[in-house]
Write a protein that holds these residues in place. Structure first.
Motif, mmCIF file in Angstrom:
data_model
loop_
_atom_site.group_PDB
_atom_site.id
_atom_site.type_symbol
_atom_site.label_atom_id
_atom_site.label_comp_id
_atom_site.label_asym_id
_atom_site.label_seq_id
_atom_site.Cartn_x
_atom_site.Cartn_y
_atom_site.Cartn_z
ATOM 1 N N ALA A 233 30.861 99.561 66.485
ATOM 2 C CA ALA A 233 32.041 100.067 66.515
ATOM 3 C C ALA A 233 33.356 99.146 66.566
ATOM 4 C CB ALA A 233 32.185 100.895 67.586
ATOM 5 N N VAL A 236 34.037 98.350 62.905
ATOM 6 C CA VAL A 236 34.663 99.271 62.262
ATOM 7 C C VAL A 236 36.310 99.401 62.524
ATOM 8 C CG1 VAL A 236 34.767 101.760 61.951
ATOM 9 C CG2 VAL A 236 32.605 100.679 61.956
ATOM 10 N N LYS A 237 36.447 99.138 63.956
ATOM 11 C CA LYS A 237 37.918 99.215 64.423
ATOM 12 C C LYS A 237 38.572 98.153 63.707
ATOM 13 C CE LYS A 237 40.118 99.325 68.681
ATOM 14 N NZ LYS A 237 41.337 98.107 68.676
ATOM 15 N N ARG A 240 39.572 98.871 60.173
ATOM 16 C CA ARG A 240 40.382 99.854 59.922
ATOM 17 C C ARG A 240 41.745 99.405 60.282
ATOM 18 N NH1 ARG A 240 37.192 105.018 62.774
ATOM 19 N NH2 ARG A 240 36.035 105.686 61.130
ATOM 20 N N ASP A 257 22.958 98.550 58.441
ATOM 21 C CA ASP A 257 24.488 98.390 59.133
ATOM 22 C C ASP A 257 25.462 98.236 58.070
ATOM 23 O OD1 ASP A 257 22.995 99.011 61.553
ATOM 24 O OD2 ASP A 257 22.528 96.810 61.661
ATOM 25 N N PHE A 260 26.611 101.232 56.837
ATOM 26 C CA PHE A 260 27.264 102.143 58.040
ATOM 27 C C PHE A 260 28.956 101.582 57.939
ATOM 28 C CE2 PHE A 260 28.831 102.389 62.152
ATOM 29 C CZ PHE A 260 28.673 103.740 62.546
ATOM 30 N N VAL A 261 29.252 100.455 58.401
ATOM 31 C CA VAL A 261 30.510 100.099 58.436
ATOM 32 C C VAL A 261 31.279 100.243 57.355
ATOM 33 C CG1 VAL A 261 29.948 98.404 60.533
ATOM 34 C CG2 VAL A 261 30.219 97.574 57.862
ATOM 35 N N SER A 263 31.051 102.697 54.854
ATOM 36 C CA SER A 263 31.416 103.981 54.704
ATOM 37 C C SER A 263 32.322 104.409 55.807
ATOM 38 C CB SER A 263 29.991 104.870 54.871
ATOM 39 O OG SER A 263 29.394 104.721 56.207
ATOM 40 N N LYS A 264 32.356 104.022 56.972
ATOM 41 C CA LYS A 264 33.177 104.359 58.083
ATOM 42 C C LYS A 264 34.672 103.834 57.659
ATOM 43 C CE LYS A 264 30.488 106.583 60.710
ATOM 44 N NZ LYS A 264 30.502 108.084 61.080
ATOM 45 N N ALA A 265 34.690 102.527 57.117
ATOM 46 C CA ALA A 265 36.046 102.197 56.780
ATOM 47 C C ALA A 265 36.542 102.059 55.315
ATOM 48 C CB ALA A 265 36.064 100.538 57.211
ATOM 49 N N GLY A 266 35.769 102.899 54.557
ATOM 50 C CA GLY A 266 35.938 103.090 53.247
ATOM 51 C C GLY A 266 35.946 101.897 52.564
#
Length: 302
Positions: A233, A236-237, A240, A257, A260-261, A263-266
């Motif tokens: 998390a 990802v923060k 972004r 992993d 995952f990161v 995809s979450k941050a584009g």
């Protein structure tokens, strides 16, 4: 008559000093050191690496045949900086003084390298390396090849002084090629200067320093231990907040992993080789950088 002449000519060739001279048997711990040793030794050496290209030397579990390889070796080249500590036990088992620490055929390639991330005897938080001798991935700065090949040259000249001039010529020719390529790589990566990047493992500080790249975080905090949800998390923060659009992983590292990161941050996932042979195209030391530079250049252009 022709056949008889051919037989005589063959025997003369076999008895000539150049043909009869035994090739120097070299054992290196990694593929990168093997490639650099071959660049200096040329056809006068026969080199073999112990650690496969698909894994870090820290994770390697020695095999019984490794001791036999050391027994037959005239020269050993290791990474040092606590990266291949297991080789010390193998050297004791091999019992060959010539390649033991302090012997003429013993080479610690980290000698004279300016190590990054030194922390004395402490373990640095979140650095992904369970030692304090500095980050061991120093071969990923191509300028360090000048120092590494110089150390290798000295050892080859010690154990085979008759061919010292040949080894020096090989090294100079290799470094001339490398200098031309370095200009090319710097030009190609210039658009990525100060671009934030996230990587799975902290293999890249020397590469980042040479090419002015900014690695903003690392997914793995300890080798072989999956990152916690809280750490992911936080990554990802960071991505972004800093606009990270590239996530780097090595071919042998887990994809879950990283995906995952990303995809979450584009962000895009880029696979880089930290060692010669880790990707099929990275077949030697120079092509290792060719492959990585092109992969990062393509990712930045998306």
């Amino acid at each position: 008559m022709v056949l008889r002449f051919a037989v005589i000519a063959t025997w003369l060739a076999l008895l000539s000093p150049g043909f009869a001279q035994e090739r120097i048997q070299v054992v290196t711990t990694t593929t990168d050191l093997r490639s650099l040793t071959e660049a200096v030794g040329g056809d006068r050496i026969a080199a073999v690496n112990l650690v496969p290209a698909s894994m870090d030397a820290e994770d390697y579990q020695p095999k019984p045949q490794d001791v036999l390889r050391l027994k037959n070796a005239h020269m050993l080249v290791r990474v040092g900086l606590d990266y291949d500590l297991w080789i010390d036990r193998l050297l004791v088992q091999a019992g060959k003084r010539e390649i033991a620490r302090g012997g003429p055929g013993y080479v610690d390639a980290s000698f004279a390298i300016a190590a990054l991330e030194l922390r004395g005897m402490s373990v640095g938080p979140g650095d992904g390396h369970a030692h304090g001798s500095g980050n061991p991935h120093y071969w990923l700065d191509p300028k360090n090849a000048e120092i590494i090949t110089g150390t290798i040259l000295e050892a080859l000249a010690r154990i085979d002084p008759a061919n010292a001039a040949r080894y020096e010529a090989n090294r100079l020719a290799f470094l001339a090629r490398l200098r031309v390529k370095l200009v090319e790589w710097e030009e190609k990566l210039a658009p990525l200067k100060s671009t934030p990047i996230v990587a799975y493992h902290n293999s890249w500080p020397y590469f980042a320093r040479r090419f002015r790249l900014d690695f903003a975080g690392f997914i793995e905090t300890k080798p072989g231990v999956p990152p916690s949800p809280a750490h992911l998390a936080g990554i990802v923060k960071t991505m972004r907040e800093r606009g990270v659009r590239i996530v780097v992983r090595e071919p042998h590292e887990p994809d879950r992993d990283v995906a995952f990161v990303a995809s979450k941050a584009g962000a895009s996932v880029v696979i880089l080789a930290a060692s010669v042979g880790a990707l099929p195209e990275a077949s030697d030391y120079i092509s290792l950088f060719d492959v990585n530079v092109e992969a990062l250049k393509s990712a930045a252009a998306r």
